[in-house]
Scaffold this motif. Sequence first.
Motif, short mmCIF file in Angstrom:
data_model
loop_
_atom_site.label_atom_id
_atom_site.label_comp_id
_atom_site.label_asym_id
_atom_site.label_seq_id
_atom_site.Cartn_x
_atom_site.Cartn_y
_atom_site.Cartn_z
N SER A 258 22.91 -7.94 -32.15
CA SER A 258 22.66 -7.13 -33.34
C SER A 258 21.48 -6.20 -33.14
CB SER A 258 22.42 -8.04 -34.55
OG SER A 258 21.27 -8.83 -34.32
N ASN A 259 20.65 -6.47 -32.13
CA ASN A 259 19.51 -5.59 -31.88
C ASN A 259 19.81 -4.54 -30.81
OD1 ASN A 259 17.85 -6.73 -33.78
ND2 ASN A 259 17.10 -8.31 -32.36
N VAL A 260 21.07 -4.45 -30.37
CA VAL A 260 21.45 -3.43 -29.39
C VAL A 260 21.80 -2.14 -30.13
CG1 VAL A 260 23.15 -2.76 -27.67
CG2 VAL A 260 22.28 -5.10 -27.72
N ARG A 261 21.11 -1.08 -29.77
CA ARG A 261 21.38 0.21 -30.41
C ARG A 261 22.08 1.09 -29.37
NH1 ARG A 261 18.41 5.07 -31.49
NH2 ARG A 261 18.70 5.82 -33.64
N THR A 262 23.37 1.37 -29.59
CA THR A 262 24.18 1.99 -28.54
C THR A 262 23.68 3.38 -28.16
OG1 THR A 262 25.71 2.82 -30.19
CG2 THR A 262 26.24 0.70 -29.19
N ALA A 263 23.05 4.09 -29.11
CA ALA A 263 22.59 5.45 -28.82
C ALA A 263 21.42 5.46 -27.86
CB ALA A 263 22.20 6.16 -30.11
N SER B 223 24.08 -5.15 -41.97
CA SER B 223 25.44 -4.74 -42.31
C SER B 223 26.25 -4.32 -41.09
CB SER B 223 25.38 -3.57 -43.29
OG SER B 223 24.72 -2.47 -42.67
N GLY B 224 25.74 -4.55 -39.89
CA GLY B 224 26.46 -4.08 -38.70
C GLY B 224 26.41 -2.58 -38.56
N TRP B 225 25.35 -2.03 -39.06
CA TRP B 225 25.18 -0.57 -39.06
C TRP B 225 24.96 -0.03 -37.65
CZ3 TRP B 225 25.26 3.30 -42.69
CH2 TRP B 225 24.67 4.50 -42.34
N ASN B 226 25.50 1.19 -37.40
CA ASN B 226 25.23 1.88 -36.15
C ASN B 226 24.81 3.31 -36.48
OD1 ASN B 226 25.24 3.16 -33.68
ND2 ASN B 226 27.21 2.33 -33.01
N ASP B 227 23.58 3.67 -36.14
CA ASP B 227 23.04 4.99 -36.49
C ASP B 227 23.91 6.14 -36.00
OD1 ASP B 227 20.88 4.29 -37.95
OD2 ASP B 227 19.38 4.70 -36.39
N THR B 228 24.63 5.94 -34.90
CA THR B 228 25.44 7.03 -34.33
C THR B 228 26.93 6.66 -34.32
OG1 THR B 228 25.03 6.13 -32.13
CG2 THR B 228 23.57 7.90 -32.88
#
Lengths: 176, 480
Positions: B247-252, B383-388
């Motif tokens: 959950s702390n992985v930010r794909t961008a 919420s399983g949000w992904n900024d990109t």
Amino acid sequence: MSPEESFRAYVGGRIAALSRVAYLLTGDRHSAEDLVQMTLVRVARHWERVIKNGDPDGYVHRTMYSQHVSLWRSRRRDARPVADSPDRAGPDSTAGVADALVVRQALARLTPKQRAVLVLRFFEDRTEVEAAAVLGCSVSTVKSTTRDALARLRALAPELADLVGVGVLPNEGGGR
Amino acid sequence: MTARLERALAELAEQMPPAPARDDLWRRGRRQRRRDRLAVAAGVAVAAVAVLFAVPGLLARPAPMEVGGGTDAVPSTVYLPWMWQATVRQDPRGPASMLVSGDSIGLRGPDPVDHEGKIAVIGRDGSYRMLLSGGSERVAGEGSILSPDGRYVAQDHLSGERDGYVLVTDLTNGKTKRYEGPAGAECCAIPVAWRPDGGALVLAELYRVDSDRADPVSGIYLQPGRLVQLDLKTGATRPLLPFDNFSNVRTASLAAYSPDGSRIAVAVDQRLRLLDAATGGTLWTAELGERRYLAGPGAFTADGRRIATVSLDGCLNDCDTARLASRQWRVGYLDAGSGADTTGPAMPPVTAMAVRALGWRQGTDLVAVAYGPEERVRKEAASGWNDTGFWEVGDASLVALRPDDTVETLIDPPDAVLSMDVARDLLEAGRFGGEAKEPDIFPARRIIIVPVAVYSSPVLIVVGGALIGWWGWRRRHGRR
């Protein structure tokens, strides 16, 4: 006179002659009637253009001969081999009706093009050049087809030898 | 003798009575004539339409460009591809300047009629070709990434190709090479970053896990489990780093190669680690906190001495659309040698929901994709949000942050474009503002039949109805 009126006038005046040619080409009345109908319907499509050049007979005859080949192609799937007629008439050089009967039986065994060439040359009295124009082929093709048709007549019905000649073909070697 | 044959034929002909002169000969002939003309008109119309559509496309079609052409440039703008745009495999056009993804019908098709996942490949000749995958939406630059020289695209799935650990498509010939993972694994890894020389990839390897977010059809949910480096020449793989908490992985902002390819910066669990690409060993670790991220796959400065980060000023969680749109991002730096905070070129802040740095233009300007929020979208904590992500983003633009405190917009595409990826060679050379061509209608995929049928059916119904009515009227009031 409107195009339709002139077409109807032409049909009225020429349908008997066209029927006779169609009969010689097809060999039976029903097919002859079909051929005449098909030819005239096709001619009606372009009647204005046909009469624009004067005498429509040339176009009508060309259409009939090409329709004759088309008709034969569409029906040949149903064609049956013509068996030798058991009551084939013997030669009777003095009886015109008997000649006609023998010729009819023999014509039935020719290809459409061979029949067409014989009808053009010996019924309609066309020259080889005119026959070639009607059939859309070369004069040499008319000559060879005539030669083949007569040879086939002799082979199929030896009794016709008197009509078509033996050894030497009529008009062979030149047009009239 | 001939006279006898002639007489016999005449006798035979006399046996035929005149054929009945049917009354409808004329009418039948004219009806056939009308049909003939209609058929000819229809044929001419079809031919004219075909020529209208086909000829401009054929005439306007330049030859594919060679790799590294000297006048290549990233186009000044982006157009939306046609729904039926040809695929790379169908008609490869050579190296690309950029990849584009989005939510127009040309960039996202409805399964099963069309492919839900579409990536537009904008060639260096201005052409638009597609990479298609069914079942899920695609995001350019995350999961489908363009090689630094623009010749290859790495992706985890491609329609018409057997699934592999990762798939690499050669844009010059349309062929796709399938790679295996560690221990011959045939599934599945998401490409994250290209090594600058194009010889290796960092991948996020996926594990199958039980989850209530599983695909309703397949019942499968894939979750990134670790980072792996794949050598494309040898096919060798090297595990780099496990994800303790996905959950702390930010794909961008997951990973970035150093310019020489020897080190990899990886941001997971609010920490930035610098890894030795050859051994996978950790060189140093820096704490980032919850508001600071690796700037993106182009985070390393051109000299390799600094790593750019972006820090969020604004709403972090529980954000409505307006607050997401008003977020500001400040560029900071970490020393690549020690991981300590350091100074670097002062860049202006960027107002956007998210930014993803792609690289440095001529060594001085930081080129990034700036993302705006989708309408009525709201971020809630956990919420399983992904900024990109595809569902969170509403628009995207390509910008350059300059040390003179200005933000230059390089590409402001239609709102339906949600993400972009740019070839690193063009980006670093500063080749932007190139000629932008609208996508050609042809060549097309066979699915073009669907829109043609949909758009032509009302016309056909009207014309057909009119013709039937006209024929009916003619029949009732038929001319003789």
